[in-house]
Design a protein around this motif. Structure first.
Motif, PDB file in Angstrom:
ATOM      1  N   ILE A 466       0.802  -1.253  -0.073  1.00 12.77           N
ATOM      2  CA  ILE A 466       0.186   0.235   0.030  1.00 12.77           C
ATOM      3  C   ILE A 466       1.097   1.105  -0.142  1.00 12.77           C
ATOM      4  O   ILE A 466       0.622   2.026  -0.780  1.00 12.77           O
ATOM      5  CB  ILE A 466      -0.943  -0.092   1.146  1.00 12.77           C
ATOM      6  CG1 ILE A 466      -2.117  -1.178   1.040  1.00 12.77           C
ATOM      7  CG2 ILE A 466      -1.636   1.476   1.565  1.00 12.77           C
ATOM      8  CD1 ILE A 466      -3.013  -1.154   1.992  1.00 12.77           C
ATOM      9  N   ASN A 467       1.964   1.006   1.014  1.00 13.14           N
ATOM     10  CA  ASN A 467       2.807   2.163   0.937  1.00 13.14           C
ATOM     11  C   ASN A 467       3.300   2.716  -0.727  1.00 13.14           C
ATOM     12  O   ASN A 467       3.473   3.689  -1.076  1.00 13.14           O
ATOM     13  CB  ASN A 467       4.015   2.083   1.589  1.00 13.14           C
ATOM     14  CG  ASN A 467       3.560   2.332   3.150  1.00 13.14           C
ATOM     15  OD1 ASN A 467       2.678   2.924   3.835  1.00 13.14           O
ATOM     16  ND2 ASN A 467       4.633   1.781   4.149  1.00 13.14           N
ATOM     17  N   GLY A 468       3.613   1.460  -1.327  1.00  7.96           N
ATOM     18  CA  GLY A 468       4.411   1.753  -2.605  1.00  7.96           C
ATOM     19  C   GLY A 468       3.203   2.244  -3.615  1.00  7.96           C
ATOM     20  O   GLY A 468       3.731   3.139  -4.603  1.00  7.96           O
ATOM     21  N   ALA A 470       0.589   3.987  -2.947  1.00 10.14           N
ATOM     22  CA  ALA A 470       0.208   5.427  -2.775  1.00 10.14           C
ATOM     23  C   ALA A 470       1.265   6.573  -3.212  1.00 10.14           C
ATOM     24  O   ALA A 470       1.006   7.429  -3.665  1.00 10.14           O
ATOM     25  CB  ALA A 470       0.160   5.629  -1.432  1.00 10.14           C
ATOM     26  N   GLU A 471       2.453   6.139  -3.154  1.00 12.28           N
ATOM     27  CA  GLU A 471       3.622   6.973  -3.582  1.00 12.28           C
ATOM     28  C   GLU A 471       3.550   7.052  -5.090  1.00 12.28           C
ATOM     29  O   GLU A 471       3.664   8.260  -5.803  1.00 12.28           O
ATOM     30  CB  GLU A 471       5.031   6.290  -3.398  1.00 12.28           C
ATOM     31  CG  GLU A 471       5.311   6.637  -1.892  1.00 12.28           C
ATOM     32  CD  GLU A 471       6.931   6.787  -1.507  1.00 12.28           C
ATOM     33  OE1 GLU A 471       7.685   7.152  -2.500  1.00 12.28           O
ATOM     34  OE2 GLU A 471       7.470   6.310  -0.242  1.00 12.28           O
ATOM     35  N   ALA A 472       3.323   5.902  -5.638  1.00  7.03           N
ATOM     36  CA  ALA A 472       3.035   5.987  -7.362  1.00  7.03           C
ATOM     37  C   ALA A 472       2.059   6.803  -7.805  1.00  7.03           C
ATOM     38  O   ALA A 472       2.094   7.732  -8.815  1.00  7.03           O
ATOM     39  CB  ALA A 472       2.856   4.648  -7.743  1.00  7.03           C
ATOM     40  N   VAL A 473       0.657   6.678  -7.257  1.00  6.49           N
ATOM     41  CA  VAL A 473      -0.227   7.712  -7.409  1.00  6.49           C
ATOM     42  C   VAL A 473      -0.105   8.976  -7.131  1.00  6.49           C
ATOM     43  O   VAL A 473      -0.376   9.986  -7.784  1.00  6.49           O
ATOM     44  CB  VAL A 473      -1.498   7.267  -6.604  1.00  6.49           C
ATOM     45  CG1 VAL A 473      -2.789   8.268  -6.818  1.00  6.49           C
ATOM     46  CG2 VAL A 473      -2.011   5.885  -7.111  1.00  6.49           C
ATOM     47  N   LYS A 505      12.049   0.731   8.565  1.00 10.13           N
ATOM     48  CA  LYS A 505      11.337   0.061   7.267  1.00 10.13           C
ATOM     49  C   LYS A 505      10.036   0.690   6.931  1.00 10.13           C
ATOM     50  O   LYS A 505       9.258   0.052   5.840  1.00 10.13           O
ATOM     51  CB  LYS A 505      11.167  -1.405   7.481  1.00 10.13           C
ATOM     52  CG  LYS A 505      12.488  -2.202   7.443  1.00 10.13           C
ATOM     53  CD  LYS A 505      12.353  -3.651   7.697  1.00 10.13           C
ATOM     54  CE  LYS A 505      13.374  -4.628   7.872  1.00 10.13           C
ATOM     55  NZ  LYS A 505      13.205  -5.786   8.119  1.00 10.13           N
ATOM     56  N   GLY A 506       9.719   1.886   7.585  1.00  9.80           N
ATOM     57  CA  GLY A 506       8.674   2.668   7.362  1.00  9.80           C
ATOM     58  C   GLY A 506       8.510   3.340   5.950  1.00  9.80           C
ATOM     59  O   GLY A 506       9.305   3.840   5.588  1.00  9.80           O
ATOM     60  N   GLY A 507       7.148   3.307   5.647  1.00 14.20           N
ATOM     61  CA  GLY A 507       7.038   4.179   4.549  1.00 14.20           C
ATOM     62  C   GLY A 507       5.885   5.434   4.885  1.00 14.20           C
ATOM     63  O   GLY A 507       6.053   5.894   6.032  1.00 14.20           O
ATOM     64  N   LYS A 578       0.138  -2.079  -9.162  1.00 14.51           N
ATOM     65  CA  LYS A 578       0.425  -0.839  -9.059  1.00 14.51           C
ATOM     66  C   LYS A 578       0.210  -0.104 -10.585  1.00 14.51           C
ATOM     67  O   LYS A 578      -0.278   0.869 -10.627  1.00 14.51           O
ATOM     68  CB  LYS A 578       1.890  -0.673  -8.924  1.00 14.51           C
ATOM     69  CG  LYS A 578       2.609   0.953  -8.611  1.00 14.51           C
ATOM     70  CD  LYS A 578       3.711   1.030  -8.527  1.00 14.51           C
ATOM     71  CE  LYS A 578       4.158   0.281  -7.034  1.00 14.51           C
ATOM     72  NZ  LYS A 578       5.676   0.522  -6.706  1.00 14.51           N
ATOM     73  N   ALA A 579       0.577  -0.709 -11.607  1.00 11.05           N
ATOM     74  CA  ALA A 579       0.519  -0.219 -12.995  1.00 11.05           C
ATOM     75  C   ALA A 579      -1.058  -0.033 -13.391  1.00 11.05           C
ATOM     76  O   ALA A 579      -1.194   1.218 -14.015  1.00 11.05           O
ATOM     77  CB  ALA A 579       1.312  -0.966 -13.926  1.00 11.05           C
TER      78      ALA A 579
END
Length: 594
Positions: A466-468, A470-473, A505-507, A578-579
């Motif tokens: 979910i962290n990853g 959210a960063e992409a969006v 290790k937190g986002g 993600k994509a």
């Protein structure tokens, strides 16, 4: 235009105890706030503290028909204590009421069943407040702000028992109960593996056959329940261990219970354990009880609301106790002002804040707040719902950390829950621990605990993805010229405060928001965004909302004065690929130009 879920459908669809409801267009959100029938009449559910679930409403109607005076209605609660608190709120806010106008009735199992469930942590019960129907809006305030209301699962369960006359008015229980010994299959001698009770004692073969059955199993099977509610105490223990951070593996309940009690925790604090974790029916109830317990411990002193607050968090501080000092921006300049007030002799009970805040994702300077609290003797309460303890460690700067387990901890959007955590290293710990141990009441319904435990087993593995996502969006939205501002902790001017608490290790979490320059652009984007759309956050699927319209429709100018614009759209990012998720947002952005 893509609208995946129709207006008023539950989110997730076809889910009896869903936490969210579909409002798939901008107009539907406005229509809900305006009370337009095409929206309101279509709603199968709503966010549980704002919308009285239909199973709760049906039970209330039954109680009113059987027990109320003319022109009375009922509000239902899990305990006598909560009902008395609602009664007190009604008398305080509607001073024309008399003692005759508001009654509290407690409902319990018939005595024949109460003793059979004596070994259970939570036998079925509930309480009703009967009050004049014209005061509904006042009673609804208490229900919404405090989160004390009855769970929809508990309402269903108790309604079935009530209809069968197994659950009755406590004051008139003696003589009301008819003998119900259950289906004949329970009236036979038990097999060898069932020949002892839950405490390991042999069952007397000469006793009444109805007494030799597993009474919880009887109640569950008689009324169609298959969740094994006798497991609820273990489910609650497993949830506490996950919150404490010493249960991070995705394991079955039986394995979770045998894991060492004080394994290394992600809380990074020696001496911290599940014994300092307290569970509540929802996150707002954790905040309400934290504020209440602090007032009991330290007296009726004003508190501080720091930063733009979730709506009911501020209402609790304003409507219960002597009020609060409100800093809506939550900036360093506000701390300068607070420090001057403190230096001039003003005193406060506690400072309440969110980390990060909703919906601007700004973070308060917890380190400085903690120093001021130590110097001027006030307590600190941090709501970590959005940050979550796998991304940030805020306990080091707080006396109490509260969280809504309804959100990402559960993820499935089908159960409510909340927690409050005491900091064993805090200077107020002994006082707070003593108060909690005296005042705490476990009102988490057994079925809700079981569902919450089951949902939370993969909590750890979900967060990184979910962290990853959210960063992409976020990166996509930040590039668009029609968007005035994207709010996300990684790109906030308060990032330094987030990073002080961020774990190795937190986002930066799964929540972000975007403010558009023009309302028509926000509407076009939202209406074409192919995600689930409705209230709540922290779901395993992406959930979007025109948050300010939905949460602050009656106070849009007030919100705008604090930098929270009505053109804001909030996104709770989920576990999608993600994509594909980025492409979903790209198509909605393209609709603006079209």
């Amino acid at each position: 235009m893509a609208v995946a879920i129709e207006v008023g459908e539950t989110i997730p669809p076809l889910t009896a105890h869903a936490v969210s409801v579909s409002l798939p267009t901008w107009r539907a959100n406005v229509g809900y706030e305006e009370g337009e029938r095409w929206v309101v009449d279509a709603m199968k559910t709503g966010y549980p503290r704002f919308f009285i679930h239909k199973s709760i409403a049906r039970l209330a109607e039954t109680i009113v028909a059987d027990h109320a005076l003319p022109q009375q209605t009922a509000m239902l609660f899990p305990s006598h204590t909560n009902a008395l608190q609602c009664q007190e709120f009604l008398f305080r806010k509607a001073q024309d009421l008399s003692l005759h106008d508001v009654q509290v009735i407690d409902f319990v199992l018939c005595p024949d069943y109460e003793h059979k469930l004596a070994d259970r942590k939570m036998p079925p019960k509930f309480s009703a407040v009967l009050y004049p129907q014209e005061k509904f809006s006042v009673a609804k305030q208490f229900w919404q702000h405090t989160g004390c209301g009855l769970s929809s699962r508990r309402a269903e369960y108790c309604h079935q028992l009530y209809d069968e006359k197994v659950m009755v008015n406590k004051a008139k229980a003696e003589g009301m109960c008819r003998s119900i010994k259950g289906p004949k299959r329970y009236q036979k001698k038990m097999s060898i593996d069932q020949s002892s009770d839950t405490n390991g004692h042999d069952v007397n073969e000469t006793s009444d056959p109805a007494d030799t059955q597993d009474s919880t199993q009887f109640v569950e099977e008689r009324f169609g329940r298959h969740l094994g509610m006798s497991l609820a105490p273990n489910a609650k223990l497993a949830v506490k261990r996950r919150i404490a951070g010493n249960l991070t593996a995705d394991v079955e309940l039986s394995e979770a219970i045998i894991l060492a009690k004080n394994d290394e925790t992600t809380r990074l604090m020696t001496g911290f354990s599940e014994d300092d974790v307290y569970l509540f029916p929802n996150g707002m109830n954790a905040i309400y009880n934290t504020h209440r317990n602090m007032r009991i411990a330290r007296g009726e002193i004003k508190s501080i609301s720091f930063g733009f607050p979730y709506v009911d968090s501020l209402k609790i501080l304003e409507k219960f106790g002597p009020g609060c000092l409100f800093y809506g921006f939550g900036e360093s300049e506000d701390l300068d002002n607070l420090e001057k007030r403190l230096a001039d002799g003003e005193r406060y009970l506690a400072l309440f804040c969110e980390f990060p805040g909703n919906p601007l994702l700004k973070c308060p300077d917890l380190e400085r707040i903690h120093r001021l609290a130590d110097q001027y003797d006030f307590m600190v309460v941090v709501d970590e719902t959005i940050g979550n303890f796998l991304n940030v460690d805020v306990l080091q700067f707080a006396d109490v950390v509260v969280s809504s387990l309804t959100k990402i901890f559960s993820g499935d959007c089908n159960v409510m829950g909340g927690s409050a955590i005491l900091n064993p290293k805090g200077k107020n710990y002994d006082l707070l621990k003593k108060t909690w141990d005296t005042e705490y009441e476990d009102n988490v319904w057994s079925e809700d605990a079981i569902v919450l435990e089951r949902n939370s087993r993969d909590f750890v593995s979900r967060i990184e993805r979910i962290n990853g996502n959210a960063e992409a969006v976020c990166d996509l939205l930040r590039e668009h010229p029609k968007i005035k501002q994207v709010n996300y902790p990684k790109y906030s001017k308060t990032r330094q405060y987030y990073d002080r608490c961020r774990l190795p290790k937190g986002g930066y979490g799964g929540l972000l928001s975007a403010t558009f320059y023009a309302t028509e652009d926000a509407i076009a984007f939202y209406d074409h965004l192919d995600t689930a759309k409705g209230p709540s956050l922290g779901t395993n699927f992406t959930l979007s909302s025109p948050y300010v319209i939905l949460a602050h429709y009656g106070e849009l100018d007030w919100a705008a004065s604090l930098g929270v614009d009505s053109n804001l759209v909030r996104f709770s990012i989920g576990l999608e690929e993600k994509a594909e998720l980025v492409e979903t947002f790209r198509r909605a952005l393209a609709a603006i130009a079209a």
